[in-house]
Design an enzyme around this catalytic site. Structure first.
Site, PDB file in Angstrom:
ATOM      1  N   ASP A 317       0.223  -0.721  -7.122  1.00 20.95           N
ATOM      2  CA  ASP A 317       0.178  -0.044  -5.818  1.00 20.95           C
ATOM      3  C   ASP A 317      -1.167   0.626  -5.542  1.00 20.95           C
ATOM      4  OD1 ASP A 317       2.720  -0.877  -5.257  1.00 20.95           O
ATOM      5  OD2 ASP A 317       3.684   1.057  -5.639  1.00 20.95           O
ATOM      6  N   ARG A 348      -0.263  -9.271   0.156  1.00 20.05           N
ATOM      7  CA  ARG A 348      -1.441  -8.428  -0.083  1.00 20.05           C
ATOM      8  C   ARG A 348      -2.605  -9.185  -0.718  1.00 20.05           C
ATOM      9  NH1 ARG A 348       1.605  -2.906  -2.178  1.00 20.05           N
ATOM     10  NH2 ARG A 348       2.479  -2.352  -0.138  1.00 20.05           N
TER      11      ARG A 348
HETATM   12  O1  LIG Z   1      10.083   0.693  -9.037  1.00 17.44           O
HETATM   13  C1  LIG Z   1       9.383   1.127  -8.129  1.00 17.44           C
HETATM   14  O2  LIG Z   1       9.594   2.253  -7.574  1.00 17.44           O
HETATM   15  C2  LIG Z   1       8.273   0.307  -7.638  1.00 17.44           C
HETATM   16  C3  LIG Z   1       7.874  -0.813  -8.326  1.00 17.44           C
HETATM   17  C4  LIG Z   1       6.739  -1.654  -7.945  1.00 17.44           C
HETATM   18  O3  LIG Z   1       7.232  -2.886  -7.438  1.00 17.44           O
HETATM   19  P1  LIG Z   1       7.283  -4.273  -8.278  1.00 17.44           P
HETATM   20  O4  LIG Z   1       8.072  -4.039  -9.488  1.00 17.44           O
HETATM   21  O5  LIG Z   1       7.953  -5.184  -7.319  1.00 17.44           O
HETATM   22  O6  LIG Z   1       5.861  -4.629  -8.584  1.00 17.44           O
HETATM   23  C5  LIG Z   1       5.879  -0.977  -6.869  1.00 17.44           C
HETATM   24  O7  LIG Z   1       5.020  -1.901  -6.265  1.00 17.44           O
HETATM   25  C6  LIG Z   1       6.723  -0.325  -5.810  1.00 17.44           C
HETATM   26  O8  LIG Z   1       5.932   0.325  -4.851  1.00 17.44           O
HETATM   27  C7  LIG Z   1       7.620   0.728  -6.395  1.00 17.44           C
HETATM   28  C1  LIG Z   2       5.390  -2.206  -2.543  1.00  9.97           C
HETATM   29  C2  LIG Z   2       5.636  -0.947  -2.253  1.00  9.97           C
HETATM   30  O1  LIG Z   2       6.860  -0.419  -2.051  1.00  9.97           O
HETATM   31  P1  LIG Z   2       8.325  -1.055  -2.118  1.00  9.97           P
HETATM   32  O2  LIG Z   2       8.318  -2.244  -3.023  1.00  9.97           O
HETATM   33  O3  LIG Z   2       9.188   0.049  -2.614  1.00  9.97           O
HETATM   34  O4  LIG Z   2       8.677  -1.434  -0.699  1.00  9.97           O
HETATM   35  C3  LIG Z   2       4.536   0.041  -2.173  1.00  9.97           C
HETATM   36  O5  LIG Z   2       4.833   1.253  -2.108  1.00  9.97           O
HETATM   37  O6  LIG Z   2       3.372  -0.330  -2.160  1.00  9.97           O
END
Ligand SMILES: O=C(O)C1=C[C@@H](OP(=O)(O)O)[C@@H](O)[C@H](O)C1
Ligand SMILES: C=C(OP(=O)(O)O)C(=O)O
Length: 441
Positions: A317, A348
């Site tokens: 992120d 992205r």
């Molecule tokens: O478990 C979480 O709170 C998150 C996991 C991540 O996603 P991914 O596991 O899909 O990479 C991250 O990108 C997202 O913003 C929040």
């Molecule tokens: C990918 C993100 O969030 P989520 O997967 O929770 O929508 C983020 O916060 O960048």
């Protein structure tokens, strides 16, 4: 007007900033807010989540937990949650908005009900993100699932007993986290086997950390391929304190590193499981003058930055924020192992390439990498598409602050998904923005 004092929907015009100078307190963590709120609802009794985020994703979690029968009260900056324990209400339709983690965590817990439906008012974003890996695992456990080809809208009906189950962790860690929240409340617990090339280890550790904070036992192998959660447990209600947010702060730090001036950013605890903490080291490796004193990180900006090549999966992120620094650095930066970025609020990798090319940068992509060649002078005078993605909006904003002429970013209100005060925070450091009516929904 919203709490940030900005219009309901707006574009942002980012003016070049001569310098950024001042002090800020990092906003509350998105990932810990969503986790603590959910764990509090899964406990019997009252919990206090101190200093919760006030973003759209936090609101989405609170709304859904309320719909499932939790008591939700906001007291000052805290959320007081009266949990429903192992009995969320059945027959409810939940709308997690555009929040991926919220949606997935709730989908796991939905197996405690005899029926929960899920809809989203973001069909073009959350509605396109894959849910099949989690639905498959739930259905292997005996849940009935319905979906539109593995995507929203969908429905999940339990109950399930638990046991051994495989879940793919190749596209997102959120599927496994979802099952980890469910596991302790099942009669047989869960013995999770994470399959594929496991991505986003850090959020999985944040989930383990949250279970422990609520008195739930769980154990995991070193590589996280096996996570064992005994059944018949209860979440213990209590008081938890949300730490500062590293992903959002990475964008503020990237802005401070790329402009002259000095920033002191507090509330970023050193020993933290958020993978995006690594953004500090990446910025340092790029040449930023960044120091830490306790929970406060200081940046003296305007030093020349140079390119790096890094595996970005550990700080997923923060990749967009660091891409802004890379675009202003000397040399060619590559983020490797970032395929999962394609599965977020927008693609992205491709969408970032397109927007950066629009700004005149040289960018290439492969299926799982993004490569950007930096430029010392960015012309600006461009309208860039925010792609309805808060992290893309952060990236473009950081670039706008360093451009020769203003940049307009469409649909900038989507910043509220994770960081409603982002523009206000930068204004307090000396940045200048205009907020015309949105030209993109
Ligand atoms: O478990 C979480 O709170 C998150 C996991 C991540 O996603 P991914 O596991 O899909 O990479 C991250 O990108 C997202 O913003 C929040
Ligand atoms: C990918 C993100 O969030 P989520 O997967 O929770 O929508 C983020 O916060 O960048």
């Amino acid at each position: 007007m919203s709490a940030d004092g900005l219009p309901e929907k707006f574009d942002v015009i980012v003016h070049p900033a001569a310098e950024l100078r001042g002090e800020l307190r990092a906003q509350p963590s998105k990932n810990y807010t969503t986790r603590y709120l959910l764990a509090a609802a899964l406990a019997d009794g009252d919990s206090r989540v101190v200093g919760v985020a006030t973003s759209e994703d936090a609101e989405a979690m609170l709304r859904c937990l309320g719909d499932w029968g939790a008591g939700v009260e906001l007291v000052g900056g805290d959320a007081v949650i009266r949990g429903f324990g192992s009995s969320p209400r059945s027959g409810v339709t939940l709308n997690p908005g555009n929040a991926g983690a919220v949606a997935r965590f709730l989908m796991g817990v939905a197996a405690l009900t005899t029926g929960t439906a899920f809809v989203t008012d973001y069909p073009d974003s959350l509605g396109r993100r894959p849910q099949g890996d989690l639905l498959e695992a739930l259905s292997r456990l005996g849940a009935r699932v319905q979906s539109r080809e593995g995507m929203f809208p969908l429905a999940i009906s339990g109950p399930v007993r638990g046991g051994v189950v495989e879940v793919s962790a190749e596209r997102s860690s959120q599927y496994a986290s979802a099952l980890m929240f469910l596991g302790p409340l099942l009669p047989d617990g869960l013995d999770l086997r994470l399959t594929g090339n496991i991505k986003s280890h850090a959020p999985l550790r944040q989930t383990l950390d949250t279970l422990a904070a609520f008195g739930v036992q769980a154990s995991a192998s070193e590589d996280l391929s096996r996570i064992t959660i005994p059944g018949g447990q209860a979440y213990r209600a209590g008081r938890v304190l949300v730490p500062g947010d590293y992903p959002g702060s990475a964008a503020i730090l990237a802005a401070a590193a790329t402009r002259p001036g000095e920033l002191r950013l507090s509330n970023l605890r050193e020993h933290d499981l958020q993978g995006e903490r690594e953004a500090l080291n990446v910025l340092r490796e790029m040449g930023a003058d960044l120091t830490r004193e306790g929970d406060t990180v200081s940046v003296r900006g305007g030093r020349p930055l140079h390119a790096v090549t890094r595996d970005g999966d550990g700080f997923t992120d923060a990749v967009q924020a660091l891409t802004a620094a890379a675009a202003l650095a000397h040399g060619t930066t590559t983020w490797e192992n970032v395929y999962t970025l394609r599965l977020k609020e927008c693609d992205r990798i491709s969408d970032t390439r397109r927007e950066l090319q629009r700004l005149g940068l040289t960018v290439t992509e492969t299926q799982d990498s993004l490569t950007v060649t930096g430029t010392p002078s960015l012309a600006g005078s461009v309208t860039a598409d925010g792609h309805g993605d808060h992290r893309m909006i952060m990236l473009l904003t950081v670039l706008g602050l360093s451009a020769q002429a203003p940049i307009r970013i469409t649909g900038a209100h989507h910043i509220r998904k994770s960081y409603p005060m982002f523009f206000r925070h930068l204004e307090s450091l000396g940045a200048r923005f205009e907020y015309p009516e949105a030209t993109r929904a």
